[in-house]
Design a protein around this motif. Structure first.
Motif, PDB file in Angstrom:
ATOM      1  N   THR A 293      -4.306   4.379  -4.129  1.00 22.56           N
ATOM      2  CA  THR A 293      -4.717   3.003  -4.389  1.00 22.56           C
ATOM      3  C   THR A 293      -5.982   2.927  -5.245  1.00 22.56           C
ATOM      4  O   THR A 293      -6.630   1.897  -5.304  1.00 22.56           O
ATOM      5  CB  THR A 293      -4.942   2.249  -3.059  1.00 22.56           C
ATOM      6  N   ASP A 294      -6.314   4.026  -5.896  1.00 20.90           N
ATOM      7  CA  ASP A 294      -7.528   4.085  -6.721  1.00 20.90           C
ATOM      8  C   ASP A 294      -7.163   3.920  -8.200  1.00 20.90           C
ATOM      9  O   ASP A 294      -7.169   4.874  -8.970  1.00 20.90           O
ATOM     10  CB  ASP A 294      -8.239   5.422  -6.487  1.00 20.90           C
TER      11      ASP A 294
ATOM     12  N   ALA B 165      -3.783  -1.104  -8.728  1.00 14.90           N
ATOM     13  CA  ALA B 165      -3.813  -1.182  -7.266  1.00 14.90           C
ATOM     14  C   ALA B 165      -4.894  -2.155  -6.800  1.00 14.90           C
ATOM     15  O   ALA B 165      -4.661  -2.955  -5.886  1.00 14.90           O
ATOM     16  CB  ALA B 165      -4.035   0.201  -6.672  1.00 14.90           C
ATOM     17  N   GLU B 166      -6.052  -2.097  -7.407  1.00 13.74           N
ATOM     18  CA  GLU B 166      -7.138  -3.008  -7.018  1.00 13.74           C
ATOM     19  C   GLU B 166      -6.739  -4.458  -7.245  1.00 13.74           C
ATOM     20  O   GLU B 166      -7.006  -5.324  -6.405  1.00 13.74           O
ATOM     21  CB  GLU B 166      -8.400  -2.667  -7.798  1.00 13.74           C
TER      22      GLU B 166
ATOM     23  N   LEU C  99       2.283   1.706  -3.492  1.00 11.32           N
ATOM     24  CA  LEU C  99       1.261   2.196  -4.420  1.00 11.32           C
ATOM     25  C   LEU C  99       1.045   3.695  -4.240  1.00 11.32           C
ATOM     26  O   LEU C  99       0.924   4.439  -5.214  1.00 11.32           O
ATOM     27  CB  LEU C  99      -0.048   1.440  -4.228  1.00 11.32           C
ATOM     28  N   GLU C 100       1.036   4.133  -3.011  1.00 13.31           N
ATOM     29  CA  GLU C 100       0.885   5.568  -2.742  1.00 13.31           C
ATOM     30  C   GLU C 100       2.104   6.336  -3.233  1.00 13.31           C
ATOM     31  O   GLU C 100       1.980   7.419  -3.806  1.00 13.31           O
ATOM     32  CB  GLU C 100       0.650   5.791  -1.257  1.00 13.31           C
TER      33      GLU C 100
ATOM     34  N   LEU D 124      -4.021  -5.394  -4.609  1.00 15.13           N
ATOM     35  CA  LEU D 124      -4.553  -5.429  -3.241  1.00 15.13           C
ATOM     36  C   LEU D 124      -5.687  -6.429  -3.053  1.00 15.13           C
ATOM     37  O   LEU D 124      -6.244  -6.518  -1.958  1.00 15.13           O
ATOM     38  CB  LEU D 124      -5.020  -4.023  -2.834  1.00 15.13           C
TER      39      LEU D 124
ATOM     40  N   THR E 230       0.836  -1.203   0.000  1.00 18.68           N
ATOM     41  CA  THR E 230       0.000   0.000   0.000  1.00 18.68           C
ATOM     42  C   THR E 230       0.870   1.252   0.000  1.00 18.68           C
ATOM     43  O   THR E 230       0.618   2.205  -0.748  1.00 18.68           O
ATOM     44  CB  THR E 230      -0.951  -0.003   1.205  1.00 18.68           C
TER      45      THR E 230
END
Length: 150
Positions: A111-112, A116-117, A104-105, A120, A101
């Motif tokens: 995470t949008d 990312a989905e 990704l940031e 995660l 996470t």
């Protein structure tokens, strides 16, 4: 990272590692003795390069067999500069995907996103790779690559 040889002192090298959002290149050995190179997203914290990858990635098997690595984080455009070194990798489960996470940031700004989905997703097992830096060397070719316009 206790010390850094080369153009920068430890503080300057650490500032570079903390601010650059470029992948780390990692070299390691396969269990059969071959060489392997890959790039991963990283974050630098307290002398350690932290990465994440899927638990079923081949590099996880490689690093469990031989945790010694060489690594490099460097710019791809002139003037070339960066930090390289070697160290020891440790693999740990990242069950809550905290390292992933954070990466990704850092690299995507959040995470949008479809990537990312997918990464995660609850069914995807994730591990963290922590590289304890044993030796580091920095270089900065800015002075010899500068142009009249820069």
């Amino acid at each position: 990272m206790d010390a850094v040889d080369g153009d920068w002192d430890r503080e300057r090298a650490e500032a570079f590692l903390e601010t650059q959002a470029i992948p780390v290149r990692i070299g390691c050995r396969t269990p059969e003795g071959g060489l392997w190179m890959l790039s991963l997203w990283y974050r630098y914290r307290d002398g350690t390069l932290e990465c994440a990858t899927g638990a079923d990635a081949e590099v996880v098997r490689y690093l469990r067999n031989d945790p010694g690595v060489a690594w490099e984080i460097s710019t791809n455009d002139p003037p070339y500069r960066g930090v390289r070194g070697n160290g020891t990798a440790t693999i740990a489960a990242d069950e809550d995907k905290a390292v992933l996470t954070s990466l990704l940031e850092r690299y995507l700004g959040g995470t949008d996103s479809p990537l990312a989905e997918r990464l995660l997703a609850p069914e995807r097992a994730e591990v963290s790779i922590a590289i304890d830096v044993d030796r580091a060397y920095s270089w900065d070719f800015s002075s010899r690559m500068s142009t009249p316009d820069s």
